[in-house]
Motif scaffolding. Structure first.
Motif, PDB file in Angstrom:
ATOM      1  N   GLN A  18       0.834  -1.205   0.000  1.00 51.59           N
ATOM      2  CA  GLN A  18       0.000   0.000   0.000  1.00 51.59           C
ATOM      3  C   GLN A  18       0.869   1.255   0.000  1.00 51.59           C
ATOM      4  O   GLN A  18       0.619   2.194  -0.755  1.00 51.59           O
ATOM      5  CB  GLN A  18      -0.914  -0.020   1.229  1.00 51.59           C
ATOM      6  N   SER A  24      -4.990   4.678  -0.732  1.00 55.32           N
ATOM      7  CA  SER A  24      -5.520   4.839   0.627  1.00 55.32           C
ATOM      8  C   SER A  24      -6.978   4.413   0.664  1.00 55.32           C
ATOM      9  O   SER A  24      -7.708   4.531  -0.319  1.00 55.32           O
ATOM     10  CB  SER A  24      -5.375   6.284   1.096  1.00 55.32           C
ATOM     11  N   LEU A  25      -7.385   3.916   1.814  1.00 54.51           N
ATOM     12  CA  LEU A  25      -8.769   3.537   2.073  1.00 54.51           C
ATOM     13  C   LEU A  25      -9.509   4.799   2.498  1.00 54.51           C
ATOM     14  O   LEU A  25      -9.110   5.457   3.458  1.00 54.51           O
ATOM     15  CB  LEU A  25      -8.803   2.480   3.179  1.00 54.51           C
ATOM     16  N   LEU A  35     -11.271   2.838  -2.344  1.00 52.07           N
ATOM     17  CA  LEU A  35      -9.852   3.184  -2.322  1.00 52.07           C
ATOM     18  C   LEU A  35      -9.601   4.330  -3.286  1.00 52.07           C
ATOM     19  O   LEU A  35     -10.314   4.495  -4.276  1.00 52.07           O
ATOM     20  CB  LEU A  35      -8.989   1.992  -2.767  1.00 52.07           C
ATOM     21  N   VAL A  62      -9.961  -3.790  -2.809  1.00 56.21           N
ATOM     22  CA  VAL A  62     -11.209  -3.133  -2.397  1.00 56.21           C
ATOM     23  C   VAL A  62     -12.318  -4.150  -2.142  1.00 56.21           C
ATOM     24  O   VAL A  62     -13.133  -3.980  -1.226  1.00 56.21           O
ATOM     25  CB  VAL A  62     -11.631  -2.036  -3.403  1.00 56.21           C
TER      26      VAL A  62
END
Length: 139
Positions: A18, A24-25, A35, A62
Motif C-alpha cells: 500500500q 488509501s482507504l 480506495l 477493495v
C-alpha cells in the motif's frame, strides 16, 4: 447511494505494498469499501497508462476490504482471494483512480464481491469480481 467517509478509528497503518503504490482507504462500512490512488509515473506500463496489474491489485484489495468490515478496530477480519476476474474497459482521462467494492453474497466462510475502478472524471476503467475466503489473523 452515498457512503460516509472512513471513521478515523478504523484507519489502519498502511502495509508495505500500500505504501509502495500509494493507495488509501477512504470509505469502509458493512459490504462496501472505496480506495483512492493518485496516478504516478511509476504505475505506468510501456504505453504510458497504468499497468493492468495496478487495476487488478485495486480491485482485489477493495473487494477484500468490502467483505472484511467489522466496525471494531480491535477485531479484524481477513480474507484470501479464491478467484479474481478483471475486465479492462478504458483508460483513465483523469489523474486519480477510485476503486469501489461491494459484497454480493456469501456465508460464514466465504464471500463474493464486485468492484469498479473509475477516475475522478467518471470514466469507468475496469470492473472485477471475486470469491474470497475468511481467514484468521496471524500474529
Amino acid at each position: 447511494m452515498t457512503y460516509a467517509p472512513l471513521d478515523p478509528l478504523l484507519e489502519e497503518d498502511p502495509y508495505a505494498l500500500q505504501k509502495h503504490l500509494g493507495f488509501s482507504l477512504t470509505h469502509w462500512e458493512t459490504g462496501y469499501a472505496r480506495l483512492r490512488l493518485p496516478i504516478e509515473h511509476f504505475l505506468m506500463n510501456r504505453a504510458g497508462i497504468p499497468h493492468g496489474g495496478i487495476y487488478a491489485t485495486l480491485l482485489d484489495t477493495v473487494m477484500g476490504y468490502a467483505g472484511c468490515f467489522t466496525g471494531d478496530p480491535n477485531s479484524k477480519n481477513l480474507a484470501l482471494t479464491l478467484s479474481l476476474t478483471v475486465n479492462f474497459l478504458s483508460r483513465p482521462r483523469g489523474h486519480i483512480l477510485i476503486a469501489e467494492g461491494k459484497t454480493t453474497g456469501g456465508g460464514k466462510s466465504t464471500f463474493f464481491a464486485e468492484a469498479t475502478i473509475l477516475d475522478e472524471t467518471g470514466e469507468i476503467i475496469a470492473r472485477g469480481s471475486g470469491a474470497f475466503k475468511y481467514r484468521k489473523p496471524t500474529t
